[in-house]
Motif scaffolding. Structure first.
Motif: not given
Length: 212
Positions: A121-122, A109-112, A115-116, A129-130
């Motif tokens: 959204v980020k 999910m770090d890549q998602v 990329d946001a 994720k948290a």
């Protein structure tokens, strides 16, 4: 002796089917499904673990109904309970490894997040994720508590096998089992609550991405 309740109830993390859309929504869907699939072994052992717990609980009740004159039968059934406890630990090991694998998938999910481009959204994906990480941590806490519970139960079963065990000693050990069982139930409740929170947050995040 007070009968202990060792049955557990877990909510399952329900995720949407893989989405073929491109962009952040599709990438996030893929990570969520990778995580969900990694939990497959965890889900598979739930029924077996619950069956062992219920059978062991009934066995324990049977042991308590026996008299001192039936010590041979007490020892035999106490050994059955010990074997059952070891089987539960084996199922727990499978469950633990499955959840650890799923937690490793969460790193995708770090890549998602990176990329946001939209900060909103980020922020939403970071929050998701948290919360998912918090859920995995809660499961790890449950495992520690459950292993300690089984340890106390095995000590009690060993005492029951020994005809020299004093009633007071048995009662004290049963109290430890019951107290640790309460800790386990609290851990289960926390995990289930976090699973619901993850599902709600996941649904809201995906809905926002769909509408954007």
């Amino acid at each position: 002796m007070k009968k202990t309740s060792i049955a557990l109830s877990f909510s399952i993390l329900i995720l949407l089917s893989a989405c073929t859309d491109s962009g952040i929504r599709g990438d996030l869907d893929q990570v969520l499904n990778d995580t969900f699939e990694a939990e497959e072994e965890y889900r598979k052992v739930q029924d077996d673990l619950e069956k062992r717990e219920k059978a062991e609980q009934e066995l324990f009740a049977d042991i308590m109904a026996l008299t001192q004159e039936e010590q041979d039968k007490v020892a035999e059934q106490a050994q059955e309970a010990l074997d059952s406890a070891d089987e539960r630990l084996a199922f727990l090991k499978i469950e633990k490894e499955s959840m650890q694998l799923a937690e490793e998938k969460l790193a995708e999910m770090d890549q998602v997040i990176e990329d946001a481009e939209d900060e909103s959204v980020k922020s939403d994906v970071q929050a998701l994720k948290a919360k998912m990480q918090e859920r995995f941590t809660a499961h790890a806490d449950f495992v520690v508590a459950y292993e300690k519970l089984v340890g106390h139960q095995k000590e009690l079963y060993e005492m029951l096998k020994d005809e020299e065990s004093k009633l007071q000693t048995l009662q004290e050990q049963a109290t430890e089992v019951n107290e640790q069982n309460n800790v386990v139930q609290q851990a289960v409740t926390k995990f289930n609550d976090l699973t619901k929170q993850v599902n709600e947050l996941k649904d809201n995040t995906l809905e926002k991405l769909t509408d954007s």
